[in-house]
Design an enzyme around this catalytic site. Structure first.
Site, PDB file in Angstrom:
ATOM      1  N   HIS A   1       9.586  -0.068   3.996  1.00  0.00           N
ATOM      2  CA  HIS A   1      10.153  -1.408   4.472  1.00  0.00           C
ATOM      3  C   HIS A   1      11.919  -1.447   4.220  1.00  0.00           C
ATOM      4  O   HIS A   1      12.243  -1.297   3.076  1.00  0.00           O
ATOM      5  CB  HIS A   1       9.496  -2.524   4.294  1.00  0.00           C
TER       6      HIS A   1
ATOM      7  N   LYS B   1       1.890 -13.327   3.983  1.00  0.00           N
ATOM      8  CA  LYS B   1       0.976 -12.209   4.501  1.00  0.00           C
ATOM      9  C   LYS B   1      -0.466 -12.320   4.191  1.00  0.00           C
ATOM     10  O   LYS B   1      -1.464 -11.520   4.406  1.00  0.00           O
ATOM     11  CB  LYS B   1       1.664 -11.003   4.037  1.00  0.00           C
TER      12      LYS B   1
ATOM     13  N   CYS C   1      11.160  -2.924  10.923  1.00  0.00           N
ATOM     14  CA  CYS C   1      11.788  -2.972   9.465  1.00  0.00           C
ATOM     15  C   CYS C   1      11.720  -1.604   8.876  1.00  0.00           C
ATOM     16  O   CYS C   1      11.764  -1.697   7.528  1.00  0.00           O
ATOM     17  CB  CYS C   1      11.707  -4.078   8.586  1.00  0.00           C
TER      18      CYS C   1
ATOM     19  N   GLN D   1       2.206  -5.625   1.927  1.00  0.00           N
ATOM     20  CA  GLN D   1       1.413  -5.329   2.931  1.00  0.00           C
ATOM     21  C   GLN D   1      -0.229  -4.907   2.347  1.00  0.00           C
ATOM     22  O   GLN D   1      -1.008  -4.956   3.114  1.00  0.00           O
ATOM     23  CB  GLN D   1       1.833  -3.942   3.713  1.00  0.00           C
TER      24      GLN D   1
ATOM     25  N   ASP E   1       5.799  -2.418  -3.995  1.00  0.00           N
ATOM     26  CA  ASP E   1       6.069  -3.200  -3.080  1.00  0.00           C
ATOM     27  C   ASP E   1       4.556  -3.528  -2.634  1.00  0.00           C
ATOM     28  O   ASP E   1       3.977  -2.643  -1.464  1.00  0.00           O
ATOM     29  CB  ASP E   1       6.958  -2.817  -1.795  1.00  0.00           C
TER      30      ASP E   1
HETATM   31  C1  PLP Z   1       6.627  -7.905   4.889  1.00  0.00           C
HETATM   32  C2  PLP Z   1       6.836  -7.004   3.975  1.00  0.00           C
HETATM   33  C3  PLP Z   1       8.050  -6.858   3.196  1.00  0.00           C
HETATM   34  C4  PLP Z   1       9.114  -8.148   3.334  1.00  0.00           C
HETATM   35  O1  PLP Z   1       8.407  -9.181   3.006  1.00  0.00           O
HETATM   36  P1  PLP Z   1       9.210 -10.468   3.111  1.00  0.00           P
HETATM   37  O2  PLP Z   1       7.965 -11.624   3.100  1.00  0.00           O
HETATM   38  O3  PLP Z   1       9.987 -10.542   4.426  1.00  0.00           O
HETATM   39  O4  PLP Z   1      10.185 -10.585   1.916  1.00  0.00           O
HETATM   40  C5  PLP Z   1       8.561  -5.917   2.500  1.00  0.00           C
HETATM   41  N1  PLP Z   1       7.517  -4.738   2.273  1.00  0.00           N
HETATM   42  C6  PLP Z   1       6.492  -4.718   2.986  1.00  0.00           C
HETATM   43  C7  PLP Z   1       5.847  -3.419   2.993  1.00  0.00           C
HETATM   44  C8  PLP Z   1       6.288  -5.649   3.948  1.00  0.00           C
HETATM   45  O5  PLP Z   1       5.001  -5.617   4.964  1.00  0.00           O
END
Ligand code: PLP
Length: 405
Positions: free
Chosen positions: A122, A225, A363, A202, A199
């Site tokens: 992302h 999320k 993104c 997701q 990260d």
């Molecule tokens: C949604 C997402 C982000 C960004 O998260 P925010 O809540 O917009 O800060 C970063 N990495 C992944 C894999 C995502 O799905």
């Protein structure tokens, strides 16, 4: 026992609404999940009964708000099996969490050091590091991806060297749904002495990560999320790393003592929590984790996998439909295009039918560049979606293709 979908759906007021005169079918869960009544109630209760600023107050409301906020942190700690609650930093979400690490990590590195990202990221796990590299002369290396939408692990092994200081990849790709082999990524990085940031934005809604078992150095999550509200998330960091990192923002709450000659910083986690936080958000994040755990992550994962298998089969029956991201290890995300039709056109027609999907680069522009496409239609499923809704999606795509070709 599987999930009682009807009962679960009754927890989500928004699923009752109509969009363009049609019953809403919400398939944009990878962008943000919907919010159950239990979480909404925790927000209402906070503002109706205990709203106050935290940590400094002598009065009852302030103490109750502090306790509720810290109880939220404790729920996060437990959920991710973190050792110390001060290793959980509340942030506004994954983007904030990654920026916090990226902005400070540069001060621990030297010109010529290397950091490794993946091609599946992302933008929020790319851009902050590029900004850091620009300032420090640190070199950014990229693990390439394969046609099936997976990381090329052989290339990863080759990239690792004594110069590597940090590796940062997502647990699950938001654009393709690929579940990355993070256990292997972490252990190989540790072998050569590099730290790892995962990260988890997701992954969190689908996989309950045990952060001690993973032995990861940093992990990031966004509450929105995983059935929580927007504007709150966490950075997990191993204590030793959080002590080494300089503070990110200056202000109230993050200090021990301030004079004009010198300021000393508060202990963890407050060192990284300048200013009044999203108090209600921290509480509601805890309520969201309670909700998800009550349903059970194993049940969620197996039901979502059934949805994924069914939708994949049905969509592939459509002439000219191509799915991007074919890893056997994936969450319930389907990124696709039909022939040369622009994804936006299909997305717009689906919206007219009450069906919410996302279109575009999600993104993750480097992934789209790799496939040489402007973007995809992305349908991402949650445990509150149904097989009937998927039938509507498939029917809707067929109808759109007929109208557009
Ligand atoms: C949604 C997402 C982000 C960004 O998260 P925010 O809540 O917009 O800060 C970063 N990495 C992944 C894999 C995502 O799905």
């Amino acid at each position: 026992m599987g999930l009682n979908i009807e009962k679960i759906r009754a927890d989500f007021p928004i699923l009752d609404r109509k969009v363009n005169g049609q019953q809403l079918a919400y398939f944009d869960n990878a962008a943000t999940s919907q919010t159950p009544r239990q979480v909404i109630n925790s927000i209402v209760k906070y503002y109706e009964t205990i709203n106050a600023n935290i940590h400094r107050g002598v009065h009852t409301l302030s103490q109750e708000a502090t306790d509720a906020y810290e109880a939220g942190r404790e729920k996060v700690r437990k959920h991710f099996n973190v050792q110390h609650s001060h290793e959980i930093i509340f942030t506004s979400g994954t983007t904030h969490s990654i920026n916090l690490v990226a902005s400070g990590f540069g001060s621990l590195l030297q010109k010529g050091d290397e950091i490794i990202v993946s091609a599946l990221e992302h933008h929020s796990n790319i851009v902050p590091w590029q900004m850091m590299c620009e300032k420090t002369g640190v070199v950014l290396k990229v693990i390439p991806m394969t046609l099936s939408g997976e990381l090329d692990m052989e290339k990863y092994t080759q990239l690792l060297s004594a110069k590597t200081k940090l590796v940062f990849v997502n647990h699950v790709s938001n654009a393709l749904g690929t579940i990355n082999p993070i256990e292997k990524i972490i252990s190989q990085a540790h072998e050569i002495g590099a730290a790892v940031l995962i990260d988890g934005a997701q992954a969190a809604p689908h996989i309950k990560a045990d952060l001690q078992e993973l032995d990861v150095d940093f992990y990031t999550v966004s509450a929105h999320k995983i059935c929580g509200p927007t504007g709150v998330g966490i950075l997990y960091g191993k204590e030793e790393w959080l002590r080494k990192l300089p503070p990110y923002q200056g202000g109230g709450e993050m200090i021990a003592e301030v004079t004009f000659e010198e300021t000393t910083y508060a202990d963890l986690p407050h060192k990284f929590e300048a200013g009044t936080p999203n108090i209600c958000g921290g509480i509601a994040f805890g309520a969201a984790l309670d909700y998800m755990n009550q349903i059970g992550f194993d049940k969620v994962a197996s039901y979502e996998h059934e949805l994924l298998t069914y939708a994949t089969e049905k969509l592939l029956e459509i002439d000219g439909l191509k799915i991007y991201g074919e890893s056997l290890q994936k969450t319930a995300v389907i990124s696709f295009n039909v022939g040369n039709i622009h994804p936006y056109d299909i997305g717009t027609l689906l919206d007219k039918m009450g069906i919410a999907v996302r279109t575009g680069h999600h993104c993750a522009q480097p992934i789209m560049d790799y496939f040489q496409i402007p973007g995809t239609i992305r349908a991402s499923f949650s445990f509150y979606n149904t097989f009937e809704e998927i039938d509507r999606l498939v029917g809707g795509v067929k109808k759109s293709v007929m109208m557009l070709s």
